[in-house]
Design an enzyme around this catalytic site. Structure first.
Site, PDB file in Angstrom:
ATOM      1  N   LYS A   1       0.867  -1.190   0.000  1.00 12.37           N
ATOM      2  CA  LYS A   1       0.000   0.000   0.000  1.00 12.37           C
ATOM      3  C   LYS A   1       0.892   1.225   0.000  1.00 12.37           C
ATOM      4  CE  LYS A   1      -4.535   0.727   0.317  1.00 12.37           C
ATOM      5  NZ  LYS A   1      -5.576  -0.199  -0.148  1.00 12.37           N
TER       6      LYS A   1
HETATM    7  P1  NAD Z   1     -13.998   7.020  -3.016  1.00 12.68           P
HETATM    8  O1  NAD Z   1     -13.027   8.160  -2.967  1.00 12.68           O
HETATM    9  O2  NAD Z   1     -14.492   6.538  -4.330  1.00 12.68           O
HETATM   10  O3  NAD Z   1     -15.300   7.391  -2.137  1.00 12.68           O
HETATM   11  C1  NAD Z   1     -15.205   7.711  -0.780  1.00 12.68           C
HETATM   12  C2  NAD Z   1     -16.582   8.122  -0.270  1.00 12.68           C
HETATM   13  O4  NAD Z   1     -16.476   8.314   1.142  1.00 12.68           O
HETATM   14  C3  NAD Z   1     -17.096   9.438  -0.831  1.00 12.68           C
HETATM   15  O5  NAD Z   1     -18.504   9.394  -0.912  1.00 12.68           O
HETATM   16  C4  NAD Z   1     -16.639  10.461   0.219  1.00 12.68           C
HETATM   17  O6  NAD Z   1     -17.432  11.654   0.217  1.00 12.68           O
HETATM   18  C5  NAD Z   1     -16.832   9.652   1.484  1.00 12.68           C
HETATM   19  N1  NAD Z   1     -15.994  10.109   2.587  1.00 12.68           N
HETATM   20  C6  NAD Z   1     -14.724  10.557   2.547  1.00 12.68           C
HETATM   21  N2  NAD Z   1     -14.312  10.899   3.782  1.00 12.68           N
HETATM   22  C7  NAD Z   1     -15.332  10.641   4.626  1.00 12.68           C
HETATM   23  C8  NAD Z   1     -15.514  10.787   6.017  1.00 12.68           C
HETATM   24  N3  NAD Z   1     -14.565  11.303   6.790  1.00 12.68           N
HETATM   25  N4  NAD Z   1     -16.717  10.418   6.546  1.00 12.68           N
HETATM   26  C9  NAD Z   1     -17.697   9.910   5.760  1.00 12.68           C
HETATM   27  N5  NAD Z   1     -17.568   9.757   4.424  1.00 12.68           N
HETATM   28  C10 NAD Z   1     -16.408  10.126   3.867  1.00 12.68           C
HETATM   29  O7  NAD Z   1     -13.305   5.865  -2.169  1.00 12.68           O
HETATM   30  P2  NAD Z   1     -13.498   4.294  -2.346  1.00 12.68           P
HETATM   31  O8  NAD Z   1     -12.606   3.822  -3.428  1.00 12.68           O
HETATM   32  O9  NAD Z   1     -14.958   3.971  -2.397  1.00 12.68           O
HETATM   33  O10 NAD Z   1     -12.862   3.769  -0.983  1.00 12.68           O
HETATM   34  C11 NAD Z   1     -13.591   3.746   0.228  1.00 12.68           C
HETATM   35  C12 NAD Z   1     -12.940   2.749   1.160  1.00 12.68           C
HETATM   36  O11 NAD Z   1     -12.914   1.460   0.536  1.00 12.68           O
HETATM   37  C13 NAD Z   1     -11.475   3.031   1.540  1.00 12.68           C
HETATM   38  O12 NAD Z   1     -11.282   2.536   2.845  1.00 12.68           O
HETATM   39  C14 NAD Z   1     -10.696   2.179   0.553  1.00 12.68           C
HETATM   40  O13 NAD Z   1      -9.412   1.850   1.042  1.00 12.68           O
HETATM   41  C15 NAD Z   1     -11.591   0.967   0.482  1.00 12.68           C
HETATM   42  N6  NAD Z   1     -11.425   0.138  -0.722  1.00 12.68           N
HETATM   43  C16 NAD Z   1     -11.397   0.683  -1.971  1.00 12.68           C
HETATM   44  C17 NAD Z   1     -11.241  -0.154  -3.071  1.00 12.68           C
HETATM   45  C18 NAD Z   1     -11.202   0.377  -4.473  1.00 12.68           C
HETATM   46  O14 NAD Z   1     -10.779  -0.366  -5.382  1.00 12.68           O
HETATM   47  N7  NAD Z   1     -11.646   1.602  -4.714  1.00 12.68           N
HETATM   48  C19 NAD Z   1     -11.121  -1.545  -2.899  1.00 12.68           C
HETATM   49  C20 NAD Z   1     -11.190  -2.051  -1.608  1.00 12.68           C
HETATM   50  C21 NAD Z   1     -11.345  -1.203  -0.528  1.00 12.68           C
END
Ligand code: NAD
Length: 435
Positions: free
Chosen positions: A123
């Site tokens: 990461k």
């Molecule tokens: P993203 O940037 O697409 O979306 C994040 C969302 O969370 C947005 O709606 C944003 O407004 C909201 N957000 C941000 N900060 C916040 C806070 N403090 N409180 C509440 N909401 C908040 O991100 P994503 O890719 O959906 O990732 C979200 C989580 O999932 C992260 O923990 C990431 O590590 C994990 N994840 C992502 C992936 C991927 O491939 N994108 C895969 C596995 C896990």
């Protein structure tokens, strides 16, 4: 004993970010210890897995649009590669720290092993607020960061992907920078790229799709129909947004969703297809209006009296402070590390099942693996094939974890760790300690 401080330079972090980050690594280590005890794992194997193999720390100078120069600190933590090249996302966020990258890299090792993918865990990220960068500044930062990482990444070495604050365009710039420096086009150096340069159909929606599949299976396991389930989801991005829409299509009622600015709640179900996803229009959730819609805080969303709560935004949102107040019957972790180990213990005592991140959101890295296969074979798959194979992989992993949970009478998290850790430990046993 190896050192945790193997980076080449140091950077400063805010107190808040530092304590959050320590929690990510501390949580990851506690989870490792719990599963190792369950498996009665050799202490030498555990000792190796408590530490990342390498942490690259770089300072990235970026020329701003006004001609001034700012320097941002970036990291790439590589935890374990016994089963294959390192794999994991890159984050752009003001909260990125070395410690956070280490914890998240450990989770990637277990996630890849749990899905039986030929990858290890990594990461990384840059401590920067991407919202404060113009597109040109973001591109310059990304290209220079890719240059600084060029000796530690590669299609057979370490393959980054998007995460919070980065997207398919970020991956396209990294692929281009790496390819130009190598003198040949290398689509397999990153995943999550635009399809036209070797990205996979279905990649953006994949982590949300896997969260939806696992939520469906978990509800079925607990004899509840999806049709009658009420679900609250924190975060409306790649994970939360796609999960919400799919679960809605499958008949569930999504009663609350949120973004960074707050949550909206409608007990009769929200029209989640009408609300823009984060990737289409950032922060379009808070403020969405309707006759029966009310506003909530992100904290209140997690404590709603619903069948399922899915934290799918950031880490450490379920803590000792609110774990006693959660009213959902089931928690499915969409984000990485949303539950601290103390909160996890409270949920165990309260008999609220928590389906862990390394299983629920593993669709992202699984379709990244499909993308990498397409890249190295120079042959693309149909969207239908991607979704079919993802479904098969998710159901296979679910069955493995469920067997461990039932046979050992352990939590879903420990069951998932048992599957993952036994594969990683077995691989280390066969390969031995070099030299
Ligand atoms: P993203 O940037 O697409 O979306 C994040 C969302 O969370 C947005 O709606 C944003 O407004 C909201 N957000 C941000 N900060 C916040 C806070 N403090 N409180 C509440 N909401 C908040 O991100 P994503 O890719 O959906 O990732 C979200 C989580 O999932 C992260 O923990 C990431 O590590 C994990 N994840 C992502 C992936 C991927 O491939 N994108 C895969 C596995 C896990």
């Amino acid at each position: 004993m190896s050192s945790d401080q193997s980076s080449v330079s140091s950077g400063s972090a805010s107190d808040d970010a530092a304590s959050q980050a320590e929690s990510a690594r501390a949580t990851a280590r506690k989870q490792l210890e719990r599963a190792a005890t369950e498996l009665d794992l050799d202490r030498n194997a555990v000792e190796r897995l408590r530490h990342p193999a390498k942490i690259q720390e770089v300072n990235v100078p970026v020329e701003r649009d006004d001609g001034s120069v700012d320097v941002f600190t970036g990291y790439r933590a590589q935890h374990d590669s016994v089963r294959g090249p390192y794999k994991g996302g890159l984050r752009y966020s003001p909260h990125v720290t070395k410690e956070e990258c280490v914890g998240l890299s450990m989770w990637m090792t277990w996630k890849c092993a749990l899905m039986d993918l030929p990858f290890g865990g990594a990461k990384g990220g840059v401590r920067v607020n991407p919202k404060e960068l113009s597109t040109d500044e973001n591109e310059r930062l990304t290209r220079r960061f890719a240059h600084e990482l060029r000796n530690v990444i590669g299609p057979m070495q370490d393959i980054p992907a998007p995460d919070m604050g980065t997207d398919s365009q970020t991956m396209a710039w990294i692929m281009d920078a790496y390819s130009m420096e190598n003198g040949e086009t290398e689509p397999g150096v990153v995943t999550g790229k635009p399809e036209v340069i070797g990205g996979s159909p279905g990649r953006a929606a994949a982590p949300g799709r896997s969260v939806a599949i696992i939520t469906r299976e978990a509800l079925d396991h607990y004899d509840q129909s999806l049709d009658s389930a009420s679900i609250a989801i924190q975060g409306f991005g790649s994970v939360g947004g796609h999960a919400a829409r799919l679960l809605d299509e499958w008949g569930a009622s999504i009663v609350a969703i949120s973004d960074v600015n707050g949550a909206v709640f409608d007990p009769s179900g929200l029209p989640v297809h009408e609300i823009p996803l984060h990737e289409d229009e950032p922060e379009a959730v808070a403020g969405f209006d309707g006759p029966t819609v009310s506003e909530l805080s992100n904290e209140e969303l997690l404590e709603l009296d619903v069948d399922v709560v899915i934290p799918a935004a950031i880490g450490n949102v379920l803590t000792e402070r609110n774990a006693g107040e959660v009213q959902a019957d089931l928690i499915v972790e969409g984000a990485n590390g949303p539950t601290t180990s103390v909160a996890d213990g409270i949920f165990r005592e309260r008999e609220i099942p928590v389906i862990p991140d390394i299983l629920a959101n593993a669709g992202g890295v699984t379709v990244s693996y499909f993308e990498w296969l397409q890249d190295i074979n120079r042959r693309s798959w149909s969207h239908e094939r991607v979704n079919d194979e993802l479904e098969t992989e998710m159901l296979g992993a679910w069955d493995h974890v469920r067997s461990e949970v039932e046979e050992r009478d352990v939590s879903w998290r420990t069951g998932a760790y048992v599957v993952a850790l036994s594969r990683v430990a077995e691989a280390h046993r066969h390969r031995g300690l070099w030299p």
